[in-house]
Design a protein around this motif. Structure first.
Motif, mmCIF file in Angstrom:
data_model
loop_
_atom_site.group_PDB
_atom_site.id
_atom_site.type_symbol
_atom_site.label_atom_id
_atom_site.label_comp_id
_atom_site.label_asym_id
_atom_site.label_seq_id
_atom_site.Cartn_x
_atom_site.Cartn_y
_atom_site.Cartn_z
ATOM 1 N N LEU A 1 -2.584 -0.159 0.741
ATOM 2 C CA LEU A 1 -2.434 0.588 1.995
ATOM 3 C C LEU A 1 -2.999 1.989 1.809
ATOM 4 N N ILE B 1 3.035 -0.688 7.680
ATOM 5 C CA ILE B 1 2.877 -1.843 6.794
ATOM 6 C C ILE B 1 2.218 -3.035 7.466
ATOM 7 N N LEU C 1 6.380 -4.481 1.095
ATOM 8 C CA LEU C 1 5.574 -3.310 1.432
ATOM 9 C C LEU C 1 6.434 -2.172 1.962
ATOM 10 N N HIS D 1 6.741 1.483 0.424
ATOM 11 C CA HIS D 1 6.495 2.670 1.242
ATOM 12 C C HIS D 1 7.653 3.655 1.125
#
Length: 714
Positions: free
Chosen positions: A428, A478, A582, A586
């Protein structure tokens, strides 16, 4: 009617300002949507035209025409040069393009200041346009009405060229099917160069014509670029008319919105940008990629058992393990059938290669072999140990100012490591990690001002605040991939910056915060004021934070995160809730960024919006690229190199810090495509994975991982 009458002039101003943004954004949309170049130097192309037009303007029609021709030509040439500069990066994705063009923007901005000065230049227009006309009972500048007419004509002409001419057909073919275009006898490379040259010409013309509206000066290029990005996101890349109406809407928010709802106006643009991007990423992806994720039957335990079984069958440190598979971009999804025959052979055959089992041991290698000096474990830990020794010895080698810079580099290094987690491990790429960084920084400053001066308390609470912030904005990030992630995170970062400037009671606004009590290392201690004390405190916190990060990344949880980047479709097919993985990544990366923000405040003893702005986000991403996108040690080294260049090397050449940083950006993208750690030709000493593994760009979550043959792209 009174309300309409009172806001008539701001509404017309909004149209003029929006149409100016349309001319700029049309070039940006052309470069990105057709040539595929994410050009963060587009604002500099506008500035080239604006400065040139202002320099040649003399209040006559001839001066205006000469300035328009010269400014358009100069920006057109710069656009063609940009095509040549980005050509070697065609296969490396938009992240490399963004860093390269941002570096070129820094270089171009510094050169423009050296040529034209740091003050805003006055612009003189012909006397016939330097007057007012009556508009519904109000006097309004004639030049702005003339500009509105010219922009509408330009939109109509551009749409006609793209949809009704052979040139437009070639441009569309270059974007959709360059192989078919080449089969017709046209050179896609020439079309690509022509598109970027035309995009530069549009930006230059907008700069010349828009100089009386947005005068050339410091900060002009950044402001124009950000607003143009908003226009492109809102209008999309397929229709000039959609870009036209989006630009008018942005112009109205910037002018009429300030008049009607001044408290909300700073947030509306980037909030709308983030919302549009999130909606597009949600509806553009296949349903299987973002549908409701059912619970998996304890995937962490299953992966732990899977890895333990493989390790029992293989000697420690043998090539062909899960780490090597991850380095090649073909990490296997947990719960699948197991390693391939080649992997099994690589894991069991005795070899004489470095790090492999001695011949004759087979699968019965004693554990102490890997712990011997020169064994795999020592080779992986050696860079960390060397770096730690160097960092510990710095206070005895440097002066007070340099020690302070080293402490700032540690804070920026933690921010860069958080970007590494998202960009290198989760896939990402982010330009908005300064948002949780800012949350942690302002949390520490306000805690200190309230009397909470104990360092560990500040660190924990700042990390918690940043983690909560990341949990709130995480769902918007995400679901997207590639360039869309860059844009969403950029919008989040800019929204956070707007809050910082508006919430003066907490952040101090544009003046920042200063004068809060010094941090105490432990309970009962005194406030730290000496540079060496602050540096040692920052070093201890950074070592603990990085150690925890490395342990997590090398744990089964880190393997799960690696799987989401390299084999997301297989992970989803095997029942893993990839979205949850994810989101957790994050949140953890946000907490680490919050720790970095807390350290920055402790070391600097002041905090301003510039410390948490877009430029710092770009620096953090550059630090990751310098070190290698999956190298924790490399991110720390990259952060140190950036701080040294910005504050130490630039000190011997005052006023040229942006130029030096721009050269660093450009050199890194070209010379170190896999980062510093990639020069070692092996695994990262800190995380056991191939440093500099490419970050997936613009692939939907359900798409297969790149490089199915298991090779790392250059």
């Amino acid at each position: 009617m009174d309300l309409l009458d009172a806001h008539l002039i701001p509404a017309v101003d909004g149209v003029a300002f929006g149409l100016l943004l349309f001319v700029v954004a049309a070039g940006l949309s052309l470069a990105f949507g057709t040539a595929g170049v994410l050009n963060l130097s587009h604002g500099t192309l506008y500035a080239i035209g604006a400065y040139t037009g202002a320099e040649l303007s003399d209040g006559t029609w001839g001066g205006l025409a000469l300035g328009l021709a010269a400014g358009t030509a100069a920006a057109c040439v710069a656009g063609a040069g940009l095509s040549a500069a980005t050509a070697p990066l065609a296969r490396r994705g938009h992240l490399a393009q963004a860093l390269l063009t941002f570096g070129l923007a820094l270089i171009g901005g510094d050169l423009l200041i050296q040529l034209f000065g740091a003050d805003e230049l006055p612009v003189r227009v012909p006397e016939a346009l330097d007057s007012s006309v009556m508009l519904l009972g109000h006097r309004y500048p004639a030049y702005r009405l003339c500009f509105i007419v010219m922009a509408v004509l330009l939109a109509a002409f551009g749409t006609w060229v793209l949809t009704r001419t052979r040139m437009g057909a070639a441009v569309r073919a270059a974007a959709d099917d360059p192989q078919m275009l080449a089969a017709t006898g046209r050179n896609p490379r020439a079309v690509h160069t022509g598109v970027l040259a035309a995009a530069g010409a549009l930006a230059g013309a907008a700069g010349v014509l828009g100089a009386p509206i947005i005068g050339p000066g410091p900060g002009t290029s950044e402001n124009v670029l950000m607003l143009s990005l908003v226009v492109v996101v809102l209008g999309g890349l397929r229709s000039l008319w959609a870009t036209f109406f989006a630009a008018v809407a942005v112009g109205e928010v910037q002018t009429l919105g300030v008049s009607l709802v001044p408290d909300l106006a700073p947030y509306l643009l980037f909030a709308a940008m983030a919302a549009v991007l999130v909606l597009r990423s949600r509806f553009a992806e296949p349903a299987t990629a973002h549908g409701p994720e059912g619970p998996a039957p304890d995937p962490v335990a299953r992966l732990r058992g899977h890895l333990a079984g493989r390790l029992r069958r293989r000697p420690r440190g043998t090539p062909g393990t899960a780490e090597a598979a991850e380095a090649s971009g073909t990490a296997e999804a947990p719960g699948t059938a197991g390693a391939s025959g080649a992997d099994r052979a690589a894991g069991t055959a005795g070899t004489d290669r470095a790090g492999a089992a001695p011949r004759g041991y087979g699968n019965r290698v004693p554990k102490w072999i890997g712990r011997l000096p020169g064994g795999p474990a020592w080779r992986q830990a050696a860079p960390l140990l060397v770096l730690l020794v160097v960092l510990i010895s710095l206070p005895a080698l440097l002066d007070a100012y340099s020690i302070s810079l080293a402490g700032s580099a540690l804070a920026l290094g933690l921010l860069a490591v958080s970007v590494t987690i998202l960009t290198g491990y989760a896939g990402l790429p982010t330009l908005g990690q300064t948002a949780p960084f800012a949350v942690g920084a302002y949390a520490t400053a306000n805690l200190a001002d309230a009397g909470w001066t104990v360092g560990p308390v500040q660190i924990v609470l700042s990390a918690l605040a940043a983690a909560v912030f990341s949990a709130v904005v995480g769902p918007a990030v995400i679901r997207a991939r590639g360039t869309t992630v860059l844009m969403i995170t950029l919008a989040i970062g800019e929204l956070t910056g707007a809050v910082v400037n508006q919430l003066k009671s907490v952040t101090g606004g544009a003046d920042g915060l200063v004068g809060f009590p010094a941090t105490r290392a432990l309970w009962g201690g005194e406030g730290m004021l000496e540079e060496s004390e602050l540096y040692n405190y920052a070093l201890v916190v950074a070592v603990v934070a990085v150690s925890v990060t490395l342990l997590v990344l090398r744990s089964p949880a880190g393997k799960l995160l690696t799987g989401t980047r390299g084999a997301e479709a297989r992970m989803r097919a095997s029942g893993h809730p990839v979205g949850r993985y994810l989101l957790v990544a994050h949140i953890c990366a946000g907490a680490l960024a919050g720790v970095g923000g807390s350290l920055m405040v402790t070391v600097q003893q002041y905090l301003s919006p510039a410390d948490v702005g877009f430029e710092i986000a770009a620096f953090a991403l550059l630090a990751v690229v310098i070190g290698g996108t999956t190298s924790v040690i490399g991110a720390l080294l990259g952060a140190g190199l950036i701080v040294a260049t910005r504050d130490w090397v630039a000190g011997s050449w005052p006023g040229h810090g942006p130029l030096l940083l721009g050269v660093l950006f450009v050199a890194t993208v070209y010379v170190l495509p896999r980062g510093l750690a990639g020069l070692r030709g092996g695994n990262d000493g800190g995380n056991g994975r191939s440093s500099g593994a490419p970050v997936p760009e613009d692939r939907p979550p359900s798409a297969p991982a790149p490089n199915p043959a298991g090779k790392v792209s250059p």
